[in-house]
Design a protein around this motif. Structure first.
Motif, PDB file in Angstrom:
ATOM      1  N   VAL A   1       0.854  -1.184   0.000  1.00  0.00           N
ATOM      2  CA  VAL A   1       0.000   0.000   0.000  1.00  0.00           C
ATOM      3  C   VAL A   1       0.886   1.229   0.000  1.00  0.00           C
ATOM      4  CG1 VAL A   1      -1.892  -1.177   1.167  1.00  0.00           C
ATOM      5  CG2 VAL A   1      -0.156  -0.002   2.528  1.00  0.00           C
TER       6      VAL A   1
ATOM      7  N   ARG B   1      -5.334   8.769   6.290  1.00  0.00           N
ATOM      8  CA  ARG B   1      -5.859   7.584   5.620  1.00  0.00           C
ATOM      9  C   ARG B   1      -5.094   7.291   4.336  1.00  0.00           C
ATOM     10  NH1 ARG B   1     -10.597  10.301   7.078  1.00  0.00           N
ATOM     11  NH2 ARG B   1     -10.871  11.053   4.944  1.00  0.00           N
TER      12      ARG B   1
ATOM     13  N   GLN C   1      -7.541   1.213  -0.713  1.00  0.00           N
ATOM     14  CA  GLN C   1      -6.472   0.318  -0.274  1.00  0.00           C
ATOM     15  C   GLN C   1      -6.794  -0.370   1.053  1.00  0.00           C
ATOM     16  OE1 GLN C   1      -2.220   1.670  -1.605  1.00  0.00           O
ATOM     17  NE2 GLN C   1      -3.320   3.522  -1.017  1.00  0.00           N
ATOM     18  N   ASP C   2      -7.434   0.342   1.991  1.00  0.00           N
ATOM     19  CA  ASP C   2      -7.817  -0.298   3.252  1.00  0.00           C
ATOM     20  C   ASP C   2      -8.787  -1.452   2.993  1.00  0.00           C
ATOM     21  OD1 ASP C   2      -6.267   1.296   4.913  1.00  0.00           O
ATOM     22  OD2 ASP C   2      -7.833   2.804   5.159  1.00  0.00           O
ATOM     23  N   GLU C   3      -9.711  -1.241   2.097  1.00  0.00           N
ATOM     24  CA  GLU C   3     -10.664  -2.293   1.728  1.00  0.00           C
ATOM     25  C   GLU C   3      -9.933  -3.475   1.089  1.00  0.00           C
ATOM     26  OE1 GLU C   3     -14.498  -2.894  -1.300  1.00  0.00           O
ATOM     27  OE2 GLU C   3     -13.646  -0.897  -0.968  1.00  0.00           O
TER      28      GLU C   3
ATOM     29  N   ALA D   1      -8.087  -5.531   3.839  1.00  0.00           N
ATOM     30  CA  ALA D   1      -9.042  -6.303   4.634  1.00  0.00           C
ATOM     31  C   ALA D   1      -9.546  -7.513   3.863  1.00  0.00           C
ATOM     32  CB  ALA D   1     -10.202  -5.406   5.049  1.00  0.00           C
TER      33      ALA D   1
ATOM     34  N   GLU E   1      -2.916   5.665   8.844  1.00  0.00           N
ATOM     35  CA  GLU E   1      -3.794   4.822   9.649  1.00  0.00           C
ATOM     36  C   GLU E   1      -3.827   3.422   9.045  1.00  0.00           C
ATOM     37  OE1 GLU E   1      -7.588   6.698   9.892  1.00  0.00           O
ATOM     38  OE2 GLU E   1      -6.839   8.425  11.026  1.00  0.00           O
ATOM     39  N   MET E   2      -3.874   2.404   9.924  1.00  0.00           N
ATOM     40  CA  MET E   2      -3.889   1.015   9.479  1.00  0.00           C
ATOM     41  C   MET E   2      -5.014   0.267  10.202  1.00  0.00           C
ATOM     42  SD  MET E   2       0.220   0.220   9.198  1.00  0.00           S
ATOM     43  CE  MET E   2       0.622   0.774  10.860  1.00  0.00           C
ATOM     44  N   PRO E   3      -6.265   0.484   9.804  1.00  0.00           N
ATOM     45  CA  PRO E   3      -7.388  -0.130  10.510  1.00  0.00           C
ATOM     46  C   PRO E   3      -7.390  -1.646  10.462  1.00  0.00           C
ATOM     47  CG  PRO E   3      -8.117   0.877   8.443  1.00  0.00           C
ATOM     48  CD  PRO E   3      -6.707   1.318   8.664  1.00  0.00           C
ATOM     49  N   TRP E   4      -6.591  -2.242   9.596  1.00  0.00           N
ATOM     50  CA  TRP E   4      -6.520  -3.686   9.406  1.00  0.00           C
ATOM     51  C   TRP E   4      -5.326  -4.309  10.125  1.00  0.00           C
ATOM     52  CZ3 TRP E   4      -1.840  -2.813   7.573  1.00  0.00           C
ATOM     53  CH2 TRP E   4      -1.634  -1.681   6.794  1.00  0.00           C
ATOM     54  N   ARG E   5      -4.604  -3.525  10.933  1.00  0.00           N
ATOM     55  CA  ARG E   5      -3.326  -4.010  11.480  1.00  0.00           C
ATOM     56  C   ARG E   5      -3.496  -5.260  12.350  1.00  0.00           C
ATOM     57  NH1 ARG E   5      -5.077   0.098  14.286  1.00  0.00           N
ATOM     58  NH2 ARG E   5      -5.109   0.001  16.571  1.00  0.00           N
TER      59      ARG E   5
ATOM     60  N   THR F   1      -5.473   6.137  15.022  1.00  0.00           N
ATOM     61  CA  THR F   1      -6.242   7.049  14.175  1.00  0.00           C
ATOM     62  C   THR F   1      -5.742   8.462  14.431  1.00  0.00           C
ATOM     63  OG1 THR F   1      -7.982   7.520  15.792  1.00  0.00           O
ATOM     64  CG2 THR F   1      -8.276   5.556  14.399  1.00  0.00           C
TER      65      THR F   1
END
Length: 591
Positions: free
Chosen positions: A338, A355, A360-362, A365, A385-389, A429
């Motif tokens: 990413v 973000r 890319q976040d989608e 995941a 931010e890495m909401p999938w970490r 975040t």
């Protein structure tokens, strides 16, 4: 920096030799007047001029003075390996879990075991190796992650784009054959010059010896041969009277001003789409962009800055994502690269959030849900931010790794030690970050209420939300045991042992913590980095590092005394792997 000089006398006294962009700056006539009035020293001006002339002489810009170096120096034979080593030592491994059912961490991958590797993401094939704007250079070659992994694993690498990171129309590139020429009011002018990128930037000069007073307009023209079939978008960048003709059709003809308060946005700012044309692959058309300047803002030098922009037909992003998920499901491991983009990280504008751009976040995941053995490579110059970490097995930060970045990445994924440690604290975040007010208010004021408490100092002072990764964090491919810390005078000695099964490299970090009631107006940090040292050790080997404590590390700025003051009392020396992972401590007195 350009447009940053604000004070004539103070700037020349501080050693600023050149104020840019000229000719109208705080120097020139204002500096001459300051010298005549006795407000500025003629000696300071002489020193600045002498340094500028020395530089001009070194590069051969003075008549009759040969440049210090007349032939480019040949690079070292091992330049490629040197660049790869720099990249490897900068990579930061922030996560490396043991996948369910396995006995070892996700990384490094075993080249003789991986029979199918899914490489996913636009930056996997088109690496972002440097920042935008003035940071841009043009390497002799660039090795992408796909290049590096294919060189190491061959056709075992299955590449899928995954998402489309298109954000805006970009400068004319592949498929274009362009030339540009300046034209005087009477129609005369020099012969056209080839133009590689579709971007024209004449600042302070016009090709062919034409002056800005003689210049009337510029004509950029040539051909474009379509690389794919579909709707191609053409556009412009820059402020001025712009006429764009594509395949004999005028798609734009009008005045356009991007931002009259920021002339640089004319060139570095976003391009504007002007129209579309359907083209078949291999079809060649003529294009022409005519530019006439608008009046330059006061104080800005006469300039010609404009560009021809183009975007290929956009792919079906849902289909790209589905193909990537299918490839990940069929592979033993998936590597998702990413990245930020030139619009996310560049000079000329600020980031509005942390973000990742696009979907890319989608993508991450979805890939992680299809394959638990997912490694994410973050190709950015600053935190994201890495909401999938929590859902991926490993995360590797590669920053902007330079031209050999792809080969260095392959080496690290397959076993070379990632040597970097975080120079910043990464939030989960943006809302978690302790300092987020960074823009002036309506009155044009920005109050630095945080004082010196920025970075990890701010996180520790505020408490509450934990970051995703602390300043100094970075994992090794082996385990490290911190066994002993001692203080001898101003030297801290830390003994560590490689407790893993392979050779490795550790960065031992030493921090100082003052007494909680230290007498410092406004307070003092909970910790401050005092030094660090890197060590290498074989499995089971014990090594000792020595870090010297500088007196400056015990000091704060005393506003009343206008100088540094040592804070007396008992400080605590702590050593560990990051400011959030300190394992050993000892007292040390000051004052």
């Amino acid at each position: 920096d350009w447009s940053a000089a604000r004070h004539t006398v103070e700037d020349v006294e501080a050693g600023l030799d050149l104020a840019m962009p000229g000719p109208d700056t705080v120097y020139g006539p204002p500096l001459a007047e300051a010298v005549r009035e006795g407000r500025a020293s003629e000696a300071d001006v002489d020193a600045a001029v002498r340094r500028l002339l020395t530089l001009a002489a070194r590069v051969g810009a003075l008549d009759g003075v040969e440049a210090a170096v007349t032939e480019p120096a040949a690079g070292p034979e091992d330049a490629g390996e040197f660049l790869r080593e720099i990249a490897r030592r900068s990579f930061v491994l922030v996560k490396n879990d043991i996948p369910a059912g396995d006995e070892a961490p996700m990384l490094p991958l075993a080249a003789d075991v991986v029979h199918r590797l899914a490489l996913i993401g636009p930056a996997g094939a088109e690496a972002r190796v440097l920042g935008g704007g003035s940071a841009t250079v043009f390497p002799e070659r660039v090795a992408s992650p796909l290049d590096g992994l294919r060189a190491a694993l061959g056709d075992r690498v299955d590449y899928r784009r995954g998402v489309d990171l298109y954000e805006q129309i970009t400068h004319a590139g592949n498929g274009f054959e362009l030339k540009v020429r300046p034209v005087a009011a009477d129609g005369s002018g020099p012969a056209p010059e080839p133009l590689a990128s579709g971007q024209v930037k004449w600042m302070g000069y016009i090709p062919g010896g034409m002056t800005h007073a003689e210049f009337d307009h510029a004509v950029l023209e040539g051909t474009y041969t379509a690389t794919v079939t579909g709707e191609h978008t053409f556009g412009t960048r820059g402020s001025g009277r712009l006429e764009l003709v594509v395949d004999g059709r005028t798609v734009f003809d009008d005045d356009y001003a991007v931002n009259p308060d920021d002339p640089f946005e004319s060139f570095f700012g976003p391009g504007v789409a002007r129209g579309t044309t359907h083209l078949e692959q291999g079809q060649t058309i003529e294009v022409r962009l005519t530019f006439r300047p608008l009046p330059s803002p006061e104080g800005f030098p006469p300039s010609v800055m404009f560009g021809l922009m183009h975007a290929e037909p956009r792919p079906d992003e849902d289909l790209l994502l589905a193909e990537a998920v299918a490839a990940a499901r069929e592979a033993e491991a998936a590597v998702v690269v990413v990245s930020t983009t030139a619009l996310t990280e560049s000079e000329g504008w600020d980031r509005k959030d942390l973000r990742l751009p696009g979907r890319q976040d989608e993508l991450v995941a979805a890939v992680a849900a299809a394959n638990p053995n997912t490694v994410v490579v973050v190709n950015s110059g600053s935190p994201v931010e890495m909401p999938w970490r929590d859902d991926v097995a490993a995360i590797l930060l590669t920053w902007f790794p330079g031209q050999e970045g792809g080969h260095a990445l392959a080496e690290v994924l397959l076993g070379a030690e990632p040597g970097g440690r975080l120079p910043t604290t990464w939030p989960k975040t943006l809302a978690d970050a302790p300092v987020t007010r960074v823009e002036p208010n309506e009155a044009g004021e920005l109050h630095y209420e945080e004082g010196v408490f920025i970075g990890y100092r701010a996180w520790e002072r505020r408490g509450g939300a934990e970051p995703a990764y602390w300043f100094g964090h970075g994992l090794s491919y082996t385990e490290w045991d911190y066994e002993d810390l001692s203080v001898e005078g101003d030297t801290v000695r830390v003994r560590v042992r490689n407790g893993g099964g392979r050779a490795g490299r550790e960065v031992v970090q030493v921090y100082l913590a003052p007494e909680a009631d230290a007498d410092v107006p406004g307070g003092i940090e909970a910790h401050r980095l005092a030094g660090f040292a890197a060590v290498a050790a074989e499995p089971g080997e014990t090594v000792e590092v020595a870090v010297r404590l500088e007196e400056r590390s015990f000091q704060v700025w005393d506003e009343a005394a206008r100088g540094w003051r040592t804070v007396p009392g008992t400080w605590t020396v702590e050593a560990g792997r990051s400011v959030g992972d300190l394992r050993l401590s000892a007292p040390v007195k000051r004052g």
